[in-house]
Each structure stands twice: as C-alpha cells, then as structure tokens.
Scaffold this active site. Structure first.
Site, PDB file in Angstrom:
ATOM      1  N   GLY A 103       0.811  -1.213   0.000  1.00 47.79           N
ATOM      2  CA  GLY A 103       0.000   0.000   0.000  1.00 47.79           C
ATOM      3  C   GLY A 103       0.842   1.261   0.000  1.00 47.79           C
ATOM      4  O   GLY A 103       0.497   2.251  -0.661  1.00 47.79           O
ATOM      5  N   THR A 104       1.951   1.245   0.719  1.00 46.63           N
ATOM      6  CA  THR A 104       2.798   2.439   0.795  1.00 46.63           C
ATOM      7  C   THR A 104       3.318   2.817  -0.588  1.00 46.63           C
ATOM      8  O   THR A 104       3.236   3.980  -1.004  1.00 46.63           O
ATOM      9  CB  THR A 104       3.986   2.177   1.758  1.00 46.63           C
ATOM     10  OG1 THR A 104       3.443   1.864   3.045  1.00 46.63           O
ATOM     11  CG2 THR A 104       4.897   3.382   1.857  1.00 46.63           C
ATOM     12  N   ASN A 183      -7.739   4.081   8.821  1.00 44.83           N
ATOM     13  CA  ASN A 183      -7.193   2.892   9.476  1.00 44.83           C
ATOM     14  C   ASN A 183      -7.359   2.910  10.992  1.00 44.83           C
ATOM     15  O   ASN A 183      -7.453   1.870  11.620  1.00 44.83           O
ATOM     16  CB  ASN A 183      -5.710   2.709   9.119  1.00 44.83           C
ATOM     17  CG  ASN A 183      -4.915   3.991   9.206  1.00 44.83           C
ATOM     18  OD1 ASN A 183      -5.300   5.004   8.621  1.00 44.83           O
ATOM     19  ND2 ASN A 183      -3.829   3.974   9.917  1.00 44.83           N
ATOM     20  N   GLN A 211      -7.618  -0.023   3.591  1.00 43.91           N
ATOM     21  CA  GLN A 211      -8.407  -0.594   4.687  1.00 43.91           C
ATOM     22  C   GLN A 211      -9.805  -1.033   4.268  1.00 43.91           C
ATOM     23  O   GLN A 211     -10.485  -1.701   5.047  1.00 43.91           O
ATOM     24  CB  GLN A 211      -8.515   0.406   5.845  1.00 43.91           C
ATOM     25  CG  GLN A 211      -7.214   0.601   6.597  1.00 43.91           C
ATOM     26  CD  GLN A 211      -6.773  -0.620   7.401  1.00 43.91           C
ATOM     27  OE1 GLN A 211      -7.526  -1.577   7.596  1.00 43.91           O
ATOM     28  NE2 GLN A 211      -5.547  -0.591   7.879  1.00 43.91           N
ATOM     29  N   SER A 231      -3.696  -3.233  -0.532  1.00 40.15           N
ATOM     30  CA  SER A 231      -2.573  -3.997   0.020  1.00 40.15           C
ATOM     31  C   SER A 231      -3.035  -5.389   0.436  1.00 40.15           C
ATOM     32  O   SER A 231      -4.052  -5.524   1.120  1.00 40.15           O
ATOM     33  CB  SER A 231      -2.032  -3.238   1.236  1.00 40.15           C
ATOM     34  OG  SER A 231      -1.007  -3.969   1.849  1.00 40.15           O
ATOM     35  N   ALA A 232      -2.269  -6.415   0.033  1.00 39.92           N
ATOM     36  CA  ALA A 232      -2.699  -7.802   0.257  1.00 39.92           C
ATOM     37  C   ALA A 232      -2.826  -8.163   1.732  1.00 39.92           C
ATOM     38  O   ALA A 232      -3.727  -8.891   2.131  1.00 39.92           O
ATOM     39  CB  ALA A 232      -1.725  -8.762  -0.415  1.00 39.92           C
ATOM     40  N   HIS A 233      -1.909  -7.649   2.579  1.00 38.71           N
ATOM     41  CA  HIS A 233      -1.887  -8.155   3.955  1.00 38.71           C
ATOM     42  C   HIS A 233      -3.043  -7.651   4.808  1.00 38.71           C
ATOM     43  O   HIS A 233      -3.214  -8.088   5.943  1.00 38.71           O
ATOM     44  CB  HIS A 233      -0.532  -7.906   4.624  1.00 38.71           C
ATOM     45  CG  HIS A 233      -0.249  -6.508   5.068  1.00 38.71           C
ATOM     46  ND1 HIS A 233      -0.321  -6.132   6.382  1.00 38.71           N
ATOM     47  CD2 HIS A 233       0.129  -5.411   4.385  1.00 38.71           C
ATOM     48  CE1 HIS A 233       0.029  -4.852   6.494  1.00 38.71           C
ATOM     49  NE2 HIS A 233       0.299  -4.395   5.287  1.00 38.71           N
ATOM     50  N   THR A 269      11.444  -7.243 -11.262  1.00 36.88           N
ATOM     51  CA  THR A 269      10.941  -8.608 -11.434  1.00 36.88           C
ATOM     52  C   THR A 269       9.751  -8.832 -10.517  1.00 36.88           C
ATOM     53  O   THR A 269       9.811  -8.518  -9.326  1.00 36.88           O
ATOM     54  CB  THR A 269      12.070  -9.625 -11.119  1.00 36.88           C
ATOM     55  OG1 THR A 269      13.169  -9.334 -11.982  1.00 36.88           O
ATOM     56  CG2 THR A 269      11.603 -11.055 -11.319  1.00 36.88           C
ATOM     57  N   CYS A 357       2.235   1.299  12.619  1.00 36.01           N
ATOM     58  CA  CYS A 357       3.499   1.954  12.252  1.00 36.01           C
ATOM     59  C   CYS A 357       3.778   3.157  13.144  1.00 36.01           C
ATOM     60  O   CYS A 357       4.850   3.737  13.077  1.00 36.01           O
ATOM     61  CB  CYS A 357       3.519   2.332  10.780  1.00 36.01           C
ATOM     62  SG  CYS A 357       2.054   3.151  10.230  1.00 36.01           S
TER      63      CYS A 357
HETATM   64  N1  PLP Z   1      -2.740   3.038   3.860  1.00 35.73           N
HETATM   65  C1  PLP Z   1      -3.463   2.647   4.912  1.00 35.73           C
HETATM   66  C2  PLP Z   1      -4.795   3.285   5.170  1.00 35.73           C
HETATM   67  C3  PLP Z   1      -2.994   1.656   5.760  1.00 35.73           C
HETATM   68  O1  PLP Z   1      -3.718   1.280   6.824  1.00 35.73           O
HETATM   69  C4  PLP Z   1      -1.730   1.072   5.484  1.00 35.73           C
HETATM   70  C5  PLP Z   1      -1.161   0.044   6.389  1.00 35.73           C
HETATM   71  O2  PLP Z   1      -1.322   0.109   7.591  1.00 35.73           O
HETATM   72  C6  PLP Z   1      -1.014   1.521   4.364  1.00 35.73           C
HETATM   73  C7  PLP Z   1      -1.551   2.508   3.583  1.00 35.73           C
HETATM   74  C8  PLP Z   1       0.324   0.944   4.018  1.00 35.73           C
HETATM   75  O3  PLP Z   1       0.191  -0.315   3.431  1.00 35.73           O
HETATM   76  P1  PLP Z   1       1.414  -1.349   3.434  1.00 35.73           P
HETATM   77  O4  PLP Z   1       1.562  -1.834   4.823  1.00 35.73           O
HETATM   78  O5  PLP Z   1       1.001  -2.427   2.477  1.00 35.73           O
HETATM   79  O6  PLP Z   1       2.603  -0.588   2.926  1.00 35.73           O
END
Ligand code: PLP
Length: 430
Positions: A103-104, A183, A211, A231-233, A269, A357
């Site tokens: 996601g970042t 989030n 989210q 984001s997959a996780h 890759t 984070c």
């Molecule tokens: N954006 C939001 C709203 C998130 O909650 C998060 C992760 O906590 C991210 C971006 C970042 O995603 P990633 O952990 O896949 O880099």
C-alpha cells in the site's frame, strides 16, 4: 534481581543463560494463554487457501514472469490470473491493475506519478489531515519539491466535507487524494461525492483504499476513482505486495525506473508468489464479501455494546454509523492506551492504540488530533479491529477480561475519582 555480568564477574554467556533460565517459565506460561487477535487493521493472518496457492511459486514454478520459456510462461500466466482476480474485486479492467510492493508504494506512486506528469504550473494537491503516513509523508516530501498541498481537516466525526474540497480546488489543482476507510477510526469518507466533484472540475482523484478493499464493496466506477491503492496483507494475503489501480488514460510517471514490467508502470521482477497470494485473497474476499461484513458487524457491535454495558466513561471515536463493519475505536477515560494494550496482551488479547506503524511514538495520533480530540483523549484510545478468523467466543472472552483491566488501570490513575463518576453511563459518541 538479575545482576550485571561485570559486577558479578560471570562471563556474559553464563549471565545470558541465567536470564534465559528465569524467563523460560514466563515464556511457557504465555504460550499456554489462549490468544485472540483483534488487530486486523494492522495486518491479517494469511488465509490457508492463500498459502496453498502461493506454495508452488516458491518451488517448482519459480520462473521469472518476463522469461519467454516454459518456466516464465507459467509465472506470467499466474500473474495475469491474479490481475484478473484483483480487477474483479474492485470493478476494474485487468489492464488497469499495477502490482506494487504494498500500500505504501501504491500511495507514493499515485502522488508522485501524477505530480511529475503534470504541467509545470499545475502543482497543487488536496488531501486530508487524517490520511495514512504513506500519503501524508509523501505529500510533505512533495512540498519540499515546490508542490503546494492543502490538508483538509475532517469534522469531529472523522468525515471530510466534500464542500471543503470544492472550496479548496484551484486552477492549478492536479490531484485530490482522500482515503476510503480510515485505518484508526474505520470512518468511511464520502468518496462518491468527491469523485463526482473531481470529474466535474477535471482533477485526478486518488483514494487509499487499503483498509476498505476486501472488507466492504469497492467499485472504482461508483467511487469515480482514477487511482486506488490496496494492500494484500489487510485482506488475509501476504505482506509486501499490493496494487495501484490506474484508470485507462491516466497520465502517470513511474515512481521507479528500470525494466519494462507492468506495462512500463512499475519496473522490477514481479513478486510472483506474493502476487498470486494477493489474487487468491481477492477471490476469497469477493466470494463472501457481504456475509462476512454482516457477520463481523454483528460481532463488532456486540463487543461495543458489551463494553458500554460493563464499563463507564467510554466513547466511540469517529462516526458510529459511517464506518467499516470491522472496526471500533474507543476512548476509555483515565487510562493510558499503551498500558491497556500491554495488560490485555498479558491476558492473551491483541488490540492496539492505533496505527501499528506509529507504535512506540510519543506523539498522540495525528488522526485523533485532526478530529479535535485532546492529547489526553487520544492517549486513552483503543482500536479493536476484527477479521475473518474472529468468532463470538473471542468477543465473549474479551468482554470477560476487559472490565477488570480498565478498573485496574483506573485505580492507579490519580485523575480517576471512582465515586464521582461510577454512575455516569458510557456515551455513543463524544
Ligand atoms: N494506507 C493505509 C490506510 C494503511 O492502513 C496502510 C497500512 O497500515 C497503508 C496505507 C500501508 O500499506 P502497506 O503496509 O502495504 O505498505
């Protein structure tokens, strides 16, 4: 007391062994605690089906998706299948899905990509003060490069007013970036209105939907998004893989430079096992989207109501209606959030004070500050976020231990005068 090795004359190894020996019974005890995970906005456990789908791509199907031989073609086919699966989840075309490292990166790529491709006199971005740091810190970095950024505040309920966005648009505005679900609060933003506005005023619209994707229906057409991060996780897929949806015709410079992967949108890759995992996670989420949302909403509401019934002086942060079905963020007056999280963890329950984070940061949450919470209220806020593997037993067990934890923490708070407050009920929202 554990003695310092130099004082005791023991060698470091002997001292470490002694510490280990003393900690072992504690570790054993912690292993036997039944663990309950209520921090699914931080990350989610990998679904077993996702793990199974990924496995061959760590072993026999190891090819590079850019190679023209059989191995490469196997990998390429798997990546393209995953692209279809992700596209289906968000109502996009497969050709509009670009795989990223998460996601970042997707957020960074959207902001930088639009700014760098824009005319030199079109360098204004509108975003909000409640975005994830993946957007906010990128916006700050862009400011250092001469880009003008407007950070809109959300109201006290955590919802951004589209009229504020309309007022902030200038002739040089090139991008609006507003997250879908926050989030920390779970609050949902009025994206359809913002998307309409962006289209009318001919401004690109990006949404960080990390989210919301996989938890509630997300359709890029309905939302009017030109760019969308996921984001997959966060949806029971693997960490380190995500995607940026880029509407056909969007003019975007790549964030990274390298080979011609991802139709020249993102070199490097491909992370084939990760991408396959994301695809499978997307397929699973879509198959049970509505029923899972309803099941988790019922569990979340039961948790909330159970807390209100048992604990005085608790309030919901954010809009109680307009939010993810999986999330609740509560302020418990007169407790320190970090202390609460540790005390709950000792009893086997994982929750959080907000974004993973930001853990360990002494600063109160920027999201709670932006919706007008005091530093003290922010420090007493706890996020519970549910996911696919939570059950009603998890909620019962949490409700069993939580009141005593709050009571214990309040009893050591100098500000908590039990007698004066015990008959004040919990409120729905402050
Ligand atoms: N954006 C939001 C709203 C998130 O909650 C998060 C992760 O906590 C991210 C971006 C970042 O995603 P990633 O952990 O896949 O880099």
């Amino acid at each position: 007391m554990l003695s310092y090795p130099e004082e005791s004359g023991l060698s470091l190894i002997v001292a470490v062994e002694r510490v280990e020996a003393r900690l072992q019974p504690l570790r054993e005890k912690r292993k036997t605690v039944r663990r309950i995970y209520l921090d699914n906005n931080a990350t989610t456990p990998l679904a077993p089906e996702v793990f199974e789908a990924m496995k061959p791509f760590f072993s026999e199907d190891f090819g590079n998706a850019s190679s023209i031989h059989w191995y490469g073609q196997q990998a390429k086919a798997a990546v393209e299948k995953a692209r279809e699966q992700v596209a289906r989840l968000i109502g996009a075309r497969a050709s509009e899905v670009v795989f990223t490292s998460g996601g970042t990166e997707a957020d960074n790529a959207a902001l930088v990509g639009i700014i760098e491709a824009a005319r030199s006199d079109a360098k204004h971005v509108i975003t909000t003060a409640i975005e994830h740091h993946a957007v906010l810190h990128m916006a700050k970095a862009l400011e250092k490069r001469g880009v003008s950024v407007t950070y809109l505040r959300a109201g006290s309920s955590g919802v951004v007013d589209p009229d504020d966005i309309a007022r902030a648009i200038r002739p040089e505005t090139v991008l609006i970036s507003v997250m879908h679900a926050n989030n920390e609060l779970g609050t949902l933003q009025p994206l359809e209105e913002i998307g309409r506005l962006a289209r009318e005023r001919d401004v690109y619209f990006h949404t960080d939907a990390v989210q919301s994707v996989g938890k509630i229906p997300v359709d890029v057409e309905k939302l009017g998004a030109d760019l969308l991060s996921l984001s997959a996780h966060k949806l029971h897929g693997p960490k380190g893989v995500g995607a940026l949806y880029v509407r056909k015709g969007t003019i975007l410079r790549p964030l990274l430079y390298g080979g011609h992967h991802e139709r020249d949108r993102r070199p490097g890759t491909e992370n084939v096992p990760g991408i396959v995992g994301l695809g499978k996670a997307a397929e699973l989420a879509l198959a049970r989207l509505d029923e899972e949302a309803e099941r988790l909403r019922a569990l979340r509401d039961r948790l909330e109501q159970g807390i209100f019934a048992r604990v005085p002086q608790v309030a919901i942060n954010g809009d109680p209606e307009r939010r993810l079905p999986t999330t609740t963020n509560l302020s418990f007056d007169h407790i320190e959030g970090e202390g609460f999280v540790i005390a709950m963890d000792l009893r086997g329950i994982a929750c959080s004070t907000g974004a993973a984070c930001s853990s360990g940061s002494l600063e109160p949450s920027h999201v709670l500050a932006a919706i007008g919470r005091s530093a003290q209220q922010a420090r007493s806020s706890i996020r519970f976020s549910l996911g696919r593997f939570n059950t009603s037993e998890d909620i019962d067990a949490t409700l069993e231990v939580l009141p005593a934890v709050v009571e214990q923490l309040r009893s050591v708070s100098p500000h908590y005068r039990k007698a004066a407050v015990s008959d004040q009920p919990s409120a729905l929202s402050k």
